[in-house]
Design an enzyme around this catalytic site. Structure first.
Site, PDB file in Angstrom:
ATOM      1  N   ARG A 261       0.839  -1.197   0.000  1.00  0.00           N
ATOM      2  CA  ARG A 261       0.000   0.000   0.000  1.00  0.00           C
ATOM      3  C   ARG A 261       0.871   1.243   0.000  1.00  0.00           C
ATOM      4  O   ARG A 261       1.815   1.348   0.784  1.00  0.00           O
ATOM      5  CB  ARG A 261      -0.923   0.011   1.224  1.00  0.00           C
ATOM      6  CG  ARG A 261      -1.895  -1.160   1.227  1.00  0.00           C
ATOM      7  CD  ARG A 261      -2.882  -1.090   2.353  1.00  0.00           C
ATOM      8  NE  ARG A 261      -3.708  -2.302   2.385  1.00  0.00           N
ATOM      9  CZ  ARG A 261      -4.652  -2.553   3.295  1.00  0.00           C
ATOM     10  NH1 ARG A 261      -4.892  -1.659   4.252  1.00  0.00           N
ATOM     11  NH2 ARG A 261      -5.354  -3.662   3.258  1.00  0.00           N
ATOM     12  N   ARG A 276       2.005   0.938  10.389  1.00  0.00           N
ATOM     13  CA  ARG A 276       1.556   1.320   9.050  1.00  0.00           C
ATOM     14  C   ARG A 276       2.737   1.248   8.085  1.00  0.00           C
ATOM     15  O   ARG A 276       3.564   2.154   8.024  1.00  0.00           O
ATOM     16  CB  ARG A 276       0.948   2.726   9.074  1.00  0.00           C
ATOM     17  CG  ARG A 276       0.156   3.079   7.819  1.00  0.00           C
ATOM     18  CD  ARG A 276      -0.507   4.436   7.970  1.00  0.00           C
ATOM     19  NE  ARG A 276      -1.509   4.441   9.018  1.00  0.00           N
ATOM     20  CZ  ARG A 276      -2.778   4.055   8.849  1.00  0.00           C
ATOM     21  NH1 ARG A 276      -3.177   3.618   7.674  1.00  0.00           N
ATOM     22  NH2 ARG A 276      -3.636   4.103   9.849  1.00  0.00           N
ATOM     23  N   GLU A 348      -6.703  -0.564  15.759  1.00  0.00           N
ATOM     24  CA  GLU A 348      -7.287  -1.500  14.793  1.00  0.00           C
ATOM     25  C   GLU A 348      -6.302  -2.611  14.419  1.00  0.00           C
ATOM     26  O   GLU A 348      -5.148  -2.357  14.107  1.00  0.00           O
ATOM     27  CB  GLU A 348      -7.700  -0.758  13.523  1.00  0.00           C
ATOM     28  CG  GLU A 348      -8.302  -1.674  12.462  1.00  0.00           C
ATOM     29  CD  GLU A 348      -8.254  -1.077  11.066  1.00  0.00           C
ATOM     30  OE1 GLU A 348      -8.242  -1.859  10.093  1.00  0.00           O
ATOM     31  OE2 GLU A 348      -8.209   0.166  10.939  1.00  0.00           O
ATOM     32  N   SER A 351     -10.409  -5.482  10.198  1.00  0.00           N
ATOM     33  CA  SER A 351     -11.621  -4.833   9.720  1.00  0.00           C
ATOM     34  C   SER A 351     -12.384  -5.864   8.905  1.00  0.00           C
ATOM     35  O   SER A 351     -11.834  -6.443   7.960  1.00  0.00           O
ATOM     36  CB  SER A 351     -11.258  -3.615   8.869  1.00  0.00           C
ATOM     37  OG  SER A 351     -12.386  -2.814   8.614  1.00  0.00           O
ATOM     38  N   ARG A 390       0.632  -6.165  12.792  1.00  0.00           N
ATOM     39  CA  ARG A 390      -0.030  -5.517  13.926  1.00  0.00           C
ATOM     40  C   ARG A 390      -0.208  -6.496  15.084  1.00  0.00           C
ATOM     41  O   ARG A 390      -0.190  -6.098  16.253  1.00  0.00           O
ATOM     42  CB  ARG A 390      -1.370  -4.926  13.491  1.00  0.00           C
ATOM     43  CG  ARG A 390      -1.198  -3.788  12.497  1.00  0.00           C
ATOM     44  CD  ARG A 390      -2.459  -3.000  12.258  1.00  0.00           C
ATOM     45  NE  ARG A 390      -2.204  -1.902  11.321  1.00  0.00           N
ATOM     46  CZ  ARG A 390      -2.987  -0.847  11.175  1.00  0.00           C
ATOM     47  NH1 ARG A 390      -4.081  -0.731  11.898  1.00  0.00           N
ATOM     48  NH2 ARG A 390      -2.682   0.101  10.308  1.00  0.00           N
TER      49      ARG A 390
END
Length: 426
Positions: A261, A276, A348, A351, A390
């Site tokens: 990403r 991230r 988070e 999701s 994560r």
């Protein structure tokens, strides 16, 4: 993609749904384009029918010796042959414009999704586990990890910001987490393991909603392919342009892949640490099912992701996202947020979204209900089960010891080859 018939039937409801997502009303523009397209299509169909009728009438007039009528009909057919291609081109252009307008709009949230603009208005549904009490001040992973093999400097040297080089027991822990997740999702939760392409064509990225609107968040190769931001793209598109056997539903698939990403829309967020990254690994869950199954499958997928956190004894909370915080393709989303003691916050880690028929329409993925002659669009769901990096962060922060080591969670030990804890590198 949206069903144009539903917009025609209730444009006000469609605009109201968009408004909940902070999007300007679009039904008037869409319906105006649709009306133009339909009018041109009607003229084109009428012209084609008249051309066919006139062509047949020429032969009849010739057989009756009526040359004057035959010549007039020939002239009419010739004229139609000149005008029809222009109408066909106009209809094609209007159809493309209409599809482009529809393709850029987000999914409509279901009624139970709360109103709100951003993450501050999400609704906590449940909590699991009790955060550990430390006899010392717990560190953030970015401070704790480097001594254990979380090498940010080498990653940046090789590739730039938001890349990390894992060494020794840290790399082993990362691999163990990924394999534990994949084994659990396949053996315990019934997801079929898949090994998928990491490069996809435009059609695949369009099908799951990354294109055309979110291309800036992707990496593209020199030959025009896209690096997948998540295995959702490859897994969901496995049913594109197909009529799936109803007896094969639901299809539950999982894959462990690298994800890429550009994080174009995340400037300034989580620039420090391992949360991230431009490249990371994730165990993705995807379900393709009948419309009446999707709500139950959503709950099932959430439970599959929760099971990983519970097995690792990581406290977390379950959050229902508000309309303004959901991804564009989702109609309902639950986030799982894991407790990070170093940050003293829930963050988070998964999701899980129900997309309804939104992606299936873009992919033309259908099935034929039992007893029906017509096909219907499938429903698709996706979620993280979990994001490996994560989860690594959560293990480091929740299992850290005062001496700088990190204990290995009990459930993970069979995947760690006898390693009981991560020790600082020599």
């Amino acid at each position: 993609m949206h069903d144009i018939r539903l917009i025609r039937d209730n444009p006000a409801a469609f605009d109201a749904g968009l408004a909940r997502r902070g999007v300007e009303p679009a039904s008037a523009q869409i319906l105006a384009l649709d009306e133009q397209r339909r009018a041109v299509a009607t003229r084109m169909q009428e012209g084609q029918n008249r051309r066919n009728e006139a062509s047949k009438a020429i032969g009849k007039a010739m057989g009756q010796g009526d040359k004057e009528t035959a010549e007039a009909l020939k002239a009419e057919v010739a004229q139609l042959k000149e005008t029809l291609p222009a109408l066909e081109a106009q209809e094609k252009e209007l159809s493309a414009r209409l599809q482009d307008e529809l393709a850029r709009l987000p999914n409509i949230p279901v009624d139970e999704v709360p109103d709100g603009e951003d993450e501050t208005q999400n609704v906590e549904v449940a909590k699991w586990g009790t955060p550990r009490e430390f006899a010392f001040t717990p560190k953030e992973h970015a401070d704790l990890g480097p001594a254990l093999g979380l090498d940010f400097e080498t990653g940046a040297l090789l590739s730039g910001a938001r890349f990390t080089f894992l060494k020794g027991q840290m790399a082993r822990l990362h691999r163990a987490l990924a394999q534990f997740m994949l084994d659990t999702q396949t053996a315990d939760n019934g997801y079929m393991e898949c090994n998928v392409p990491l490069l996809v064509k435009d059609d695949a990225a369009f099908g799951t909603g990354q294109l055309p609107k979110f291309s800036e968040d992707l990496f593209q190769t020199t030959d025009g392919r896209w690096l997948i931001p998540t295995a959702e793209v490859s897994l969901t598109n496995a049913v594109r342009e197909q009529i799936v056997d109803a007896e094969a539903l639901p299809l539950r698939m999982t894959a462990l892949t690298p994800c890429f990403r550009s994080e174009a829309g995340a400037a300034g967020r989580d620039t420090r640490g391992f949360i991230r990254q431009h490249q990371f690994e994730k165990v993705e869950l995807v379900t393709v099912c009948k419309p009446e199954e999707s709500e139950a499958e959503h709950e099932r997928m959430v439970a599959a992701a929760e099971g990983i956190l519970q097995a690792l004894e990581l406290p977390y909370r379950k959050v229902l996202l508000c309309a303004g915080d959901m991804g564009a393709t989702a109609r309902k989303t639950f986030d799982l947020e894991v407790w990070l003691p170093g940050q003293s916050a829930y963050r988070e880690i998964s999701s899980i979204s129900n997309c309804g028929d939104f992606q299936a329409r873009r992919m033309n993925a259908r099935y034929k209900p039992e007893g029906s002659k017509k096909t219907e669009f499938l429903h698709t769901l996706n979620g993280s089960g979990l994001a490996v990096g994560r989860t690594l962060v959560a293990v480091l922060e929740n299992y850290q010891q005062e001496d700088g080591s990190v204990a290995v969670p009990e459930r993970l030990k069979p995947w760690m080859g006898g390693i009981e804890k991560l020790e600082p590198l020599a």
